[in-house]
Design an enzyme around this catalytic site. Structure first.
Site, short mmCIF file in Angstrom:
data_model
loop_
_atom_site.label_atom_id
_atom_site.label_comp_id
_atom_site.label_asym_id
_atom_site.label_seq_id
_atom_site.Cartn_x
_atom_site.Cartn_y
_atom_site.Cartn_z
N HIS A 58 0.78 -1.27 0.01
CA HIS A 58 -0.14 -0.07 0.04
C HIS A 58 0.87 1.34 -0.02
O HIS A 58 0.63 2.32 -0.91
CB HIS A 58 -0.80 -0.18 1.15
CG HIS A 58 -1.89 1.25 1.30
ND1 HIS A 58 -3.20 1.02 0.97
CD2 HIS A 58 -1.63 2.48 1.71
CE1 HIS A 58 -3.70 2.21 1.24
NE2 HIS A 58 -2.73 3.27 1.83
N GLU A 59 1.85 1.50 0.97
CA GLU A 59 2.69 2.54 1.02
C GLU A 59 3.64 2.65 -0.19
O GLU A 59 3.83 3.53 -0.61
CB GLU A 59 3.49 2.60 2.30
CG GLU A 59 2.86 2.27 3.81
CD GLU A 59 1.59 3.56 3.88
OE1 GLU A 59 1.60 4.61 3.13
OE2 GLU A 59 0.63 3.29 4.75
N HIS A 62 1.90 4.58 -2.61
CA HIS A 62 1.99 6.34 -2.33
C HIS A 62 3.26 6.49 -2.72
O HIS A 62 3.42 7.79 -3.47
CB HIS A 62 1.75 6.40 -0.97
CG HIS A 62 0.40 6.03 -0.60
ND1 HIS A 62 -0.70 7.11 -0.98
CD2 HIS A 62 -0.12 5.64 0.43
CE1 HIS A 62 -1.77 6.91 -0.35
NE2 HIS A 62 -1.62 5.73 0.44
N GLU A 110 -4.46 8.08 -3.18
CA GLU A 110 -5.09 6.67 -2.29
C GLU A 110 -5.35 5.60 -3.59
O GLU A 110 -4.94 4.51 -3.26
CB GLU A 110 -6.27 6.85 -1.49
CG GLU A 110 -6.65 5.94 -0.63
CD GLU A 110 -5.67 5.43 0.36
OE1 GLU A 110 -4.76 6.29 0.74
OE2 GLU A 110 -5.75 4.45 1.18
#
Ligand code: ZN
Length: 510
Positions: free
Chosen positions: A264-265, A268, A303
């Site tokens: 997830h990170e 980003h 996101e």
């Protein structure tokens, strides 16, 4: 020096100051001893004041006016035009917010947070309610100061997701509910059980880190321009595209936490690392009204990239067909009797839960709808702070068929309202919706994309995302990026197609 260069020089120093604040924030969340809390808050307060003074100074105004004259006649989508216009709009927004109101919100945020922590620990909503009451009324004042046409929530959305309004969100949510409720019903009545018991054994931290990091680098994370640390709440922060930092949290008895957390990170981080280097230290890498240095254009678009890499890539069957062998080599004893198909099923288990941060891809959006609808109702006065727990529980029952047994797993579960960030929740669902639109468009536009993903070659996907989204930094709005890259406005269709196809296959009828 021409007028545009002089203006850019002034703005680059503001960006430097904001990046310095980000470093102090990163340090506070990752390495600072608890004793540093008070003086760190003072340091950040001082820097924020210096940034506000510089932004609102007569020097900035003079340089901006000269730059405004210089960009006359340039095309609307020229980066210089965007830099100058965004600065003017930010100055107007900041000027509308009375400094006393900003200061009061910051003070209340720091006072309300420990109250929320205590209230949650004691499962006692009444302990936090007075602070929340004050937070709602200050937010209503803030919305009135910023200004809106239809709903006070629009003024809040404007800060996090420019162009988004309550009136756009409502039909989008209704469409999502219309398809996701029957899908959830099918999943719940399906006999296909996910073998999640495989996660309940010790998975040493060092190996978790080695595996997750090797995948982050395969996705394209550049460790020479980034680093990975540990923190209680995982996050990503960039100090320009040359220094992009992620954190994760390891649970040795729950493997998916750190693995998917880091995927997830990484999404980003890929966004931030791939902003055009020419935009470094410019307005197009600065959230001016939010006083935050960031390359991504909005909360929702940011996101969308974390969700795309975490879920659409990282939770796909193709991904685990490619990488399960590496994971089993990393944990030969724990995963001895497990194969790629079993693992794929286990990491895509769908189960309604009371807790948002533990939710799967299908139920997650219900947690967001519930919060967004309640935030709107608090701001327009249709639900009072006193009525909030009951309204929360009623929606939880309607959407997920569950009733919280106490406030700590109900209305008190999220930190957001104690900080005063009313209006950020919908950006999580908008991220899911946009992620599916981009993923679908990339498949239509990049020849052989599915085949390259099947070879674990992530370069063609990352290149499409960089060309269409990342490199532009904050030059274009989310709506413009959607239109330019997919030819369409925001729509629920691609997310609903993605979820339906994936979870119907996992849960055959009968
Ligand atoms: Zn995220």
């Amino acid at each position: 020096m021409n007028a545009l260069d002089a203006f850019r020089h002034q703005m680059s120093q503001i960006n430097d100051l904001l990046n310095t604040m980000s470093l102090l924030n990163w340090d506070a969340r990752v390495t600072m001893p608890p004793g540093g809390t008070e003086t760190r808050a003072q340091q950040l307060g001082t820097l924020a004041e210096i940034v506000r003074e510089r932004l609102g100074s007569s020097t900035t105004e003079r340089l901006l006016e000269a730059a405004e004259r210089e960009i006359e006649g340039l095309p609307d989508d020229d980066y210089a035009v965007r830099e100058v216009r965004q600065t003017r709009a930010a100055l107007e927004t900041l000027a509308r917010i009375p400094p006393e109101l900003s200061a009061e919100l910051v003070r209340l945020g720091s006072a309300a947070q420990p109250l929320w922590v205590e209230a949650k620990a004691r499962k006692n909503y009444a302990h936090f309610a007075p602070a929340l009451e004050k937070m709602v009324s200050l937010t209503q004042e803030l919305a009135a100061a910023i200004g809106y046409d239809a709903h006070p929530y629009d003024a809040m959305l404007k800060q996090y997701e420019p162009g988004m309004t309550a009136a756009t969100l409502q039909p989008l949510f209704a469409e999502l509910r219309g398809s996701l409720l029957p899908l959830l019903e099918r999943i719940r009545s399906s006999p296909a059980l996910a073998p999640t018991h495989i996660f309940d054994q010790p998975f040493p931290k060092a190996q978790q880190r080695a595996f997750a990091l090797s995948i982050a680098e395969r996705f394209g994370f550049d460790p020479k321009r980034g680093r990975v640390d540990e923190s209680h709440h995982p996050f990503e922060i960039s100090l320009t595209s040359n220094d992009v930092r992620m954190t994760t949290r390891y649970n040795e008895r729950y493997l998916p936490g750190a693995v998917f957390g880091l995927f997830h990170e990484t999404g980003h981080a890929l966004y931030e690392q791939n902003v055009d280097p020419a935009l470094t230290r410019t307005v197009l890498a600065t959230d001016l009204p939010g006083l935050y240095a960031v390359g991504g254009t909005s909360f929702g678009l940011h996101e969308s990239q974390s969700r795309l890499w975490e879920n659409m890539v990282g939770r796909s069957r193709t991904f685990w067909d490619n990488h399960f062998g590496e994971l089993r080599d990393t944990f030969p004893e724990q995963l001895a009797g497990v194969n790629a198909d079993t693992f794929y099923r286990a990491v895509n288990d769908v189960k309604p839960s009371l807790i948002r941060v533990e939710a799967d891809e299908v139920t997650y959006n219900f947690h967001i709808m519930l919060r967004t609808e309640l935030e709107m109702a608090l701001l327009d006065g249709s639900v009072s702070v006193a009525e909030l727990p009951e309204a929360w529980n009623a929606k939880m029952e309607t959407y997920l068929g569950l009733t919280p047994h106490d406030a700590s797993v109900g209305v008190l579960q999220d930190i957001h309202w104690s900080h005063g960030h009313i209006g950020t929740f919908p950006t999580y669902t908008l991220g899911n919706v946009m992620a599916a639109q981009f993923f679908e468009a990339a498949h239509e536009q990049v020849p052989g994309l599915a085949e390259s993903l099947a070879r674990a070659d992530y370069t063609p996907l990352r290149t499409w995302l960089t060309d269409n989204l990342y490199r532009h930094g904050r030059a274009y709005t989310p709506a413009e990026l959607l239109e330019r890259s997919t030819g369409r406005a925001l729509e629920a269709g691609p997310l609903l197609r993605y979820l339906t196809e994936k979870y119907e296959e996992l849960h055959p009828v009968g």
